[in-house]
Design a protein around this motif. Structure first.
Motif, PDB file in Angstrom:
ATOM      1  N   GLU A  25     -12.907 -14.973  -2.632  1.00 35.04           N
ATOM      2  CA  GLU A  25     -12.777 -16.330  -2.083  1.00 35.04           C
ATOM      3  C   GLU A  25     -14.086 -16.801  -1.461  1.00 35.04           C
ATOM      4  O   GLU A  25     -14.489 -17.947  -1.619  1.00 35.04           O
ATOM      5  CB  GLU A  25     -11.648 -16.360  -1.050  1.00 35.04           C
ATOM      6  N   LYS A  77     -16.358 -19.949  -2.657  1.00 33.87           N
ATOM      7  CA  LYS A  77     -16.561 -21.010  -1.681  1.00 33.87           C
ATOM      8  C   LYS A  77     -17.993 -21.538  -1.735  1.00 33.87           C
ATOM      9  O   LYS A  77     -18.251 -22.699  -1.497  1.00 33.87           O
ATOM     10  CB  LYS A  77     -16.157 -20.447  -0.331  1.00 33.87           C
ATOM     11  N   TYR A  78     -18.955 -20.677  -2.067  1.00 33.72           N
ATOM     12  CA  TYR A  78     -20.346 -21.139  -2.177  1.00 33.72           C
ATOM     13  C   TYR A  78     -20.744 -21.420  -3.621  1.00 33.72           C
ATOM     14  O   TYR A  78     -21.908 -21.642  -3.903  1.00 33.72           O
ATOM     15  CB  TYR A  78     -21.294 -20.109  -1.566  1.00 33.72           C
ATOM     16  N   HIS A  79     -19.772 -21.369  -4.510  1.00 29.68           N
ATOM     17  CA  HIS A  79     -20.055 -21.577  -5.924  1.00 29.68           C
ATOM     18  C   HIS A  79     -19.724 -23.023  -6.251  1.00 29.68           C
ATOM     19  O   HIS A  79     -19.035 -23.696  -5.504  1.00 29.68           O
ATOM     20  CB  HIS A  79     -19.170 -20.612  -6.722  1.00 29.68           C
ATOM     21  N   HIS A  80     -20.209 -23.504  -7.397  1.00 29.53           N
ATOM     22  CA  HIS A  80     -19.866 -24.855  -7.840  1.00 29.53           C
ATOM     23  C   HIS A  80     -18.361 -25.070  -7.786  1.00 29.53           C
ATOM     24  O   HIS A  80     -17.592 -24.180  -8.093  1.00 29.53           O
ATOM     25  CB  HIS A  80     -20.297 -25.039  -9.293  1.00 29.53           C
ATOM     26  N   GLU A  81     -17.963 -26.267  -7.433  1.00 28.48           N
ATOM     27  CA  GLU A  81     -16.549 -26.519  -7.283  1.00 28.48           C
ATOM     28  C   GLU A  81     -15.808 -26.578  -8.621  1.00 28.48           C
ATOM     29  O   GLU A  81     -14.695 -26.100  -8.742  1.00 28.48           O
ATOM     30  CB  GLU A  81     -16.330 -27.831  -6.517  1.00 28.48           C
ATOM     31  N   ARG A  90      -6.987 -21.957  -5.790  1.00 29.78           N
ATOM     32  CA  ARG A  90      -8.157 -22.844  -5.647  1.00 29.78           C
ATOM     33  C   ARG A  90      -8.022 -23.790  -4.459  1.00 29.78           C
ATOM     34  O   ARG A  90      -9.004 -24.147  -3.826  1.00 29.78           O
ATOM     35  CB  ARG A  90      -8.350 -23.679  -6.906  1.00 29.78           C
ATOM     36  N   VAL A  95      -9.120 -22.074  -1.343  1.00 31.88           N
ATOM     37  CA  VAL A  95     -10.573 -21.921  -1.290  1.00 31.88           C
ATOM     38  C   VAL A  95     -11.220 -23.257  -0.935  1.00 31.88           C
ATOM     39  O   VAL A  95     -12.193 -23.308  -0.203  1.00 31.88           O
ATOM     40  CB  VAL A  95     -11.114 -21.404  -2.635  1.00 31.88           C
ATOM     41  N   ARG A  96     -10.629 -24.324  -1.441  1.00 29.86           N
ATOM     42  CA  ARG A  96     -11.212 -25.638  -1.176  1.00 29.86           C
ATOM     43  C   ARG A  96     -11.262 -25.921   0.324  1.00 29.86           C
ATOM     44  O   ARG A  96     -12.193 -26.521   0.831  1.00 29.86           O
ATOM     45  CB  ARG A  96     -10.373 -26.721  -1.887  1.00 29.86           C
ATOM     46  N   ARG A 136     -14.305 -24.451   1.914  1.00 28.25           N
ATOM     47  CA  ARG A 136     -15.603 -24.910   1.429  1.00 28.25           C
ATOM     48  C   ARG A 136     -16.434 -25.599   2.497  1.00 28.25           C
ATOM     49  O   ARG A 136     -15.936 -26.450   3.216  1.00 28.25           O
ATOM     50  CB  ARG A 136     -15.380 -25.902   0.289  1.00 28.25           C
ATOM     51  N   PRO A 150     -20.350 -30.242   0.934  1.00 31.06           N
ATOM     52  CA  PRO A 150     -21.178 -30.033  -0.251  1.00 31.06           C
ATOM     53  C   PRO A 150     -22.652 -30.257   0.043  1.00 31.06           C
ATOM     54  O   PRO A 150     -23.045 -31.299   0.518  1.00 31.06           O
ATOM     55  CB  PRO A 150     -20.651 -31.064  -1.246  1.00 31.06           C
ATOM     56  N   ASN A 153     -26.684 -22.952  -7.106  1.00 28.75           N
ATOM     57  CA  ASN A 153     -25.295 -23.198  -6.713  1.00 28.75           C
ATOM     58  C   ASN A 153     -24.309 -22.309  -7.459  1.00 28.75           C
ATOM     59  O   ASN A 153     -23.133 -22.290  -7.145  1.00 28.75           O
ATOM     60  CB  ASN A 153     -24.928 -24.654  -6.976  1.00 28.75           C
TER      61      ASN A 153
END
Ligand code: SF4
Ligand code: FES
Lengths: 160, 213
Positions: free
Chosen positions: B89, B93-97, B121, B124-125, B128, B131, B148
């Motif tokens: 997770e 969280k630091y990966h592209h959405e 998901r 996880v959102r 986040r 952005p 990213n």
């Protein structure tokens, strides 16, 4: 800074150290201390001297906040963003200083007068919000006193 | 190479001595999440996703531990889940959405891990951070790097090291701002593009090579 000066200065520093990989951080610390940052040519000399890739040297240097890769200003302004300072208004102080000395966080002015940076904790939370200018510590700041500090150049000079 | 059997999730599985638990499981069609494992490279056990449970309840990284005759391991247990799920997770969280538009979509290891663990998901959102998209780095004339997407598995670095003796790529920075970079050595790159090929997600992107020439 003069390229020759850097080269001879770096040579001198290297001559006081051994060649092991474990000497990398002590060497970089000495260079940072004498030049205020890690000049690119110094880093090249270090990488030749220790026989490690230049990337490896930068990888180590970029890990520690202590090491700077670009020259820093005469007055290094450090605003604490630790929990206590944050709650007591560090973000507003950063904004105020940014507007007063026309620099964004992490930047150095073109005339090498100021460098503005933020850190996670200076270690004197009782004085929050706190900033330091080089070695001088200013506690219980407000956006107004911060602004005055930089507008009133005589005060700034005294502590530079 | 001598054969032996180990027990994975209650099934006897044939294994070659010298292989790791992860390799044995994958060969037997038993998926264990993994990101930093790459066939042929020395395992570093960086991602901590390949945890399995030993008979005594200990969790070990299966990419690094060789099989031993009579081993009994579990690939699913509440303890494994408690350890692995938060790791995944936090990575996402630091990966592209969104996966749409990513060149790796469809053969991305992170997608495989997510569907295997049925990652929520929506949850996880909520985790986040606001952005802050970091710009794509131009690495050299053959490929780009999207910070990213990087999961910092180090496969590109280890690949470069394995093929060329010493890596030209290194980590730069610290924490979740870490990335992979050339540090001015990009001209020395022999553009074998093995790092691009092996990147488990869509971080290293080959440019249109004809255009680049
Ligand atoms: S660029 Fe790809 S291979 Fe390299 S560390 Fe990032 S995710 Fe791993
Ligand atoms: S695959 Fe084992 S720790 Fe990454």
């Amino acid at each position: 800074m003069d390229a020759n000066l850097i080269e001879t200065g770096t040579k001198e520093i290297l001559s006081t150290h051994g060649k092991g990989h474990n000497k990398l951080v002590p060497i970089l610390l000495d260079i940072q201390e004498s030049f205020g940052y890690l000049p690119e040519n110094s880093v090249r000399q270090v990488s030749d001297f220790l026989n490690v890739r230049i990337g490896q040297v930068y990888s180590v240097a970029s890990f520690y906040k202590r090491f700077q890769l670009t020259p820093i200003g005469k007055r290094r302004v450090t605003v604490c963003r630790g929990t206590a300072c944050h709650i007591r208004g560090a973000p507003q102080i950063v904004t105020e200083i940014e507007n007063t000395i026309h620099l964004k966080e992490g930047e150095t002015s073109a005339d090498l007068e100021y460098t503005l940076e933020t850190v996670a904790c200076i270690g004197c939370c009782a004085l929050a919000p706190v900033i330091t200018v080089n070695k001088a510590v200013y506690g219980a700041m407000t956006p107004r006193t911060a602004k005055e500090l930089f507008n009133d150049s005589s005060r700034g000079d005294k502590n530079a | 190479m001598s054969k032996l059997t180990i027990n994975i999730d209650g099934k006897e599985v044939q294994a070659k001595s010298g292989d790791t638990i992860l390799e044995t499981a994958l060969a037997a069609g038993k998926y264990i999440p993994h990101l930093c494992y790459c066939p042929g490279l020395k395992p570093e056990a960086l991602c901590r996703l390949c945890l399995v449970e030993m008979a005594d309840g200990e969790l070990i990284t299966s990419c690094r531990v060789p099989v031993v005759r009579g081993m009994v391991i579990k690939t699913k247990s509440p303890a494994i889940d408690r350890a692995v799920r938060p790791t995944v997770e936090l990575l996402i969280k630091y990966h592209h959405e969104r996966c749409a538009g990513c060149p790796a979509s469809g053969h991305c290891e992170l997608q495989t891990v997510m569907s295997h663990l049925k990652i929520d998901r929506k949850r996880v959102r909520r985790l986040r951070p606001p952005p802050a998209k970091r710009p794509i780095d131009v690495m050299n004339r053959c490929f780009d790097y999207d910070p990213n997407r990087c999961i910092l598995c180090g496969i590109c670095i280890r690949t470069c090291e394995a093929i060329h003796g010493e890596s030209l790529l290194y980590y730069i920075g610290r924490g979740h701002e870490t990335k992979v970079a050339f540090y001015g050595d990009e001209k020395k790159c022999e553009t074998c593009l093995k790092c691009v090929e092996r990147c488990p997600v869509g971080t290293l992107l080959a440019k249109n090579l004809i255009e680049a020439k």
